[in-house]
Scaffold this active site. Structure first.
Site, PDB file in Angstrom:
ATOM      1  N   SER A 100      -8.062  -4.802   5.199  1.00  0.00           N
ATOM      2  CA  SER A 100      -8.745  -4.957   3.769  1.00  0.00           C
ATOM      3  C   SER A 100      -9.357  -6.131   3.023  1.00  0.00           C
ATOM      4  CB  SER A 100      -7.977  -3.779   2.812  1.00  0.00           C
ATOM      5  OG  SER A 100      -7.552  -2.499   3.594  1.00  0.00           O
ATOM      6  N   TRP A 124       2.811   7.842  -2.691  1.00  0.00           N
ATOM      7  CA  TRP A 124       4.237   7.992  -3.021  1.00  0.00           C
ATOM      8  C   TRP A 124       4.214   9.010  -4.526  1.00  0.00           C
ATOM      9  CZ3 TRP A 124       7.471   7.144  -7.364  1.00  0.00           C
ATOM     10  CH2 TRP A 124       8.718   6.928  -7.028  1.00  0.00           C
ATOM     11  N   HIS A 127       2.413   3.288  -9.065  1.00  0.00           N
ATOM     12  CA  HIS A 127       2.330   1.979  -9.514  1.00  0.00           C
ATOM     13  C   HIS A 127       3.307   1.429 -10.407  1.00  0.00           C
ATOM     14  CE1 HIS A 127      -1.658   2.249  -7.391  1.00  0.00           C
ATOM     15  NE2 HIS A 127      -2.116   2.829  -8.635  1.00  0.00           N
ATOM     16  N   ASP A 173       0.897  -1.175   0.099  1.00  0.00           N
ATOM     17  CA  ASP A 173       0.183  -0.074  -0.178  1.00  0.00           C
ATOM     18  C   ASP A 173       0.996   1.289   0.057  1.00  0.00           C
ATOM     19  OD1 ASP A 173      -2.294   1.431  -0.043  1.00  0.00           O
ATOM     20  OD2 ASP A 173      -2.916   1.075   2.100  1.00  0.00           O
ATOM     21  N   GLU A 226     -12.569  -5.005  -4.166  1.00  0.00           N
ATOM     22  CA  GLU A 226     -12.768  -3.540  -3.949  1.00  0.00           C
ATOM     23  C   GLU A 226     -12.037  -2.473  -4.943  1.00  0.00           C
ATOM     24  OE1 GLU A 226     -12.110  -5.605  -1.423  1.00  0.00           O
ATOM     25  OE2 GLU A 226     -14.013  -5.824  -0.919  1.00  0.00           O
ATOM     26  N   ASN A 227     -10.958  -2.735  -5.534  1.00  0.00           N
ATOM     27  CA  ASN A 227     -10.130  -1.797  -6.246  1.00  0.00           C
ATOM     28  C   ASN A 227     -10.787  -1.497  -7.627  1.00  0.00           C
ATOM     29  OD1 ASN A 227      -7.048  -3.045  -5.017  1.00  0.00           O
ATOM     30  ND2 ASN A 227      -8.298  -1.245  -4.440  1.00  0.00           N
ATOM     31  N   TRP A 228     -11.891  -2.228  -8.009  1.00  0.00           N
ATOM     32  CA  TRP A 228     -12.677  -1.872  -9.232  1.00  0.00           C
ATOM     33  C   TRP A 228     -13.530  -0.531  -8.957  1.00  0.00           C
ATOM     34  CZ3 TRP A 228     -11.364  -4.664 -13.339  1.00  0.00           C
ATOM     35  CH2 TRP A 228     -10.957  -6.158 -13.078  1.00  0.00           C
TER      36      TRP A 228
HETATM   37  C1  IPE Z   1      -5.482  -2.937  -0.240  1.00  0.00           C
HETATM   38  O1  IPE Z   1      -5.155  -1.381  -0.415  1.00  0.00           O
HETATM   39  C2  IPE Z   1      -5.465  -3.679  -1.586  1.00  0.00           C
HETATM   40  C3  IPE Z   1      -4.134  -3.844  -2.135  1.00  0.00           C
HETATM   41  C4  IPE Z   1      -3.030  -3.655  -1.625  1.00  0.00           C
HETATM   42  C5  IPE Z   1      -4.250  -4.446  -3.367  1.00  0.00           C
HETATM   43  P1  IPE Z   1      -6.056  -0.353  -0.694  1.00  0.00           P
HETATM   44  O2  IPE Z   1      -5.415   0.892  -0.731  1.00  0.00           O
HETATM   45  O3  IPE Z   1      -6.893  -0.695  -1.838  1.00  0.00           O
HETATM   46  O4  IPE Z   1      -6.866  -0.763   0.694  1.00  0.00           O
HETATM   47  P2  IPE Z   1      -7.730   0.471   1.603  1.00  0.00           P
HETATM   48  O5  IPE Z   1      -9.052   0.517   0.403  1.00  0.00           O
HETATM   49  O6  IPE Z   1      -7.229   1.864   1.631  1.00  0.00           O
HETATM   50  O7  IPE Z   1      -8.263  -0.269   2.797  1.00  0.00           O
HETATM   51  C1  IPE Z   2      -1.485   0.147  -3.469  1.00  0.00           C
HETATM   52  O1  IPE Z   2      -1.363   1.309  -3.460  1.00  0.00           O
HETATM   53  C2  IPE Z   2      -1.730  -0.449  -4.769  1.00  0.00           C
HETATM   54  C3  IPE Z   2      -3.126  -0.970  -4.971  1.00  0.00           C
HETATM   55  C4  IPE Z   2      -4.125  -0.728  -4.021  1.00  0.00           C
HETATM   56  C5  IPE Z   2      -3.199  -1.566  -6.450  1.00  0.00           C
HETATM   57  P1  IPE Z   2      -2.325   2.526  -3.288  1.00  0.00           P
HETATM   58  O2  IPE Z   2      -2.723   2.916  -4.691  1.00  0.00           O
HETATM   59  O3  IPE Z   2      -3.843   2.146  -2.452  1.00  0.00           O
HETATM   60  O4  IPE Z   2      -1.728   3.743  -2.771  1.00  0.00           O
HETATM   61  P2  IPE Z   2      -2.518   5.022  -1.719  1.00  0.00           P
HETATM   62  O5  IPE Z   2      -3.179   4.029  -0.634  1.00  0.00           O
HETATM   63  O6  IPE Z   2      -3.433   5.703  -2.470  1.00  0.00           O
HETATM   64  O7  IPE Z   2      -1.447   5.958  -1.257  1.00  0.00           O
HETATM   65 MG    MG Z   3      -3.959   2.256  -0.555  1.00  0.00          MG
END
Ligand code: IPE
Ligand code: IPE
Ligand code: MG
Length: 272
Positions: free
Chosen positions: A221, A50, A62, A45, A92-94
């Site tokens: 998560s 970053w 990424h 995460d 949930e990332n969708w």
């Molecule tokens: C958790 O990170 C999922 C992955 C690292 C792929 P998120 O950044 O999506 O989690 P939440 O939503 O902040 O808990």
């Molecule tokens: C984790 O980094 C990568 C994925 C969830 C795919 P984030 O994209 O969640 O980064 P923050 O939490 O917004 O900094």
């Molecule tokens: Mg995150």
């Protein structure tokens, strides 16, 4: 001539003493090789933050996360970790903006393909978890290629959690179990923990011993809910793109300093 040689040697010694790389090596040496966690899971995460710190778009974060994945994978393989599960994309990332989801998917497609030779070279087996049937066709194709080309490797298993959610996995298992009961392939009386274990995606076993989350967030998560029942949790402020072997060693040393009581008392552990 001789004098010159001495000087270089001295200079070298000085460099070793001051160079962070030497510190990193020192930390690796303090790890007890007989107590390496068999299964490490990482919630990677902080990519977005970053990038934001650098005034860049989230995708820049990424893209810069790949080096962290490489270094961590290599570090785990070198230490003899049996399985490393990386949370790359949650169910949930969708819900993220389409531009980011699309960017993440194309990064996934190109990275998997590019990294296959390194996995083969390092005897690492690729094994995704999650509902990969809903990923773009290109990602599914490259994953299939990666699985096929690494299937005979006998070293560490690199498990990528893609379109993965702990609740999805458990619901999936419940459904399969009920189907089997309906078809008289399973009996309600036989349901216990081991039985359910067989229905949870087989690829995610064994239990997680150490779960790491970067970027200062203190939550699970929806990651490996069943398998992390007794995992030691290690949280670090480091943002994922900055994570390197040094941070992995820190997490493992933290793990080794904990007392894994598994329900017992400290006294019972000493008696053994
Ligand atoms: C958790 O990170 C999922 C992955 C690292 C792929 P998120 O950044 O999506 O989690 P939440 O939503 O902040 O808990
Ligand atoms: C984790 O980094 C990568 C994925 C969830 C795919 P984030 O994209 O969640 O980064 P923050 O939490 O917004 O900094
Ligand atoms: Mg995150």
């Amino acid at each position: 001539m001789h004098h010159k040689f001495l000087l270089t040697k001295k200079k070298h010694k000085f460099a070793v003493w001051f160079w962070p790389k030497a510190n990193k090596k020192g930390m690796k040496e303090t790890i007890d090789p007989s107590k390496i966690p068999a299964h490490i899971a990482v919630i990677m995460d902080g990519n977005g933050r970053w990038a934001k710190k650098r005034g860049a778009a989230r995708l820049f974060g990424h893209r810069n996360a790949i080096e962290a994945v490489r270094d961590t994978t290599e570090g785990c393989a070198e230490l003899g970790v049996k399985r490393l599960t990386l949370y790359a994309f949650s169910t949930e990332n969708w819900n993220r903006p389409k531009l980011e989801v699309d960017g993440l998917m194309s990064l996934l497609i190109s990275t998997i393909k590019k990294e296959i030779p390194t996995l083969v070279k390092n005897n690492i087996r690729l094994q995704p978890i999650g509902d990969i049937t809903h990923l773009p066709v290109g990602a599914q194709k490259n994953l299939a290629l990666g699985i096929e080309q690494t299937k005979d490797n006998t070293g560490m298993i690199l498990s990528l959690a893609l379109n993965y959610g702990g609740r999805w996995e458990i619901s999936h298992a419940v459904k399969d179990l009920i189907d089997d009961i309906k078809e008289n392939k399973a009996e309600v009386d036989n349901i216990d923990i081991n039985f359910i274990n067989q229905y949870i995606d087989k690829h995610t076993a064994p239990d997680v011993e150490l779960m790491i989350r970067t970027s200062g967030e203190h939550r699970i998560s929806n990651f490996l809910l069943w398998q992390a029942a007794y995992a030691e949790l290690h949280f670090t402020e480091t943002l994922w793109p900055d994570f390197r072997k040094k941070h992995l060693y820190e997490a493992i040393l933290d793990f080794q300093n904990r007392e894994r009581r598994l329900g017992k008392t400290s006294e019972q552990l000493i008696q053994k």
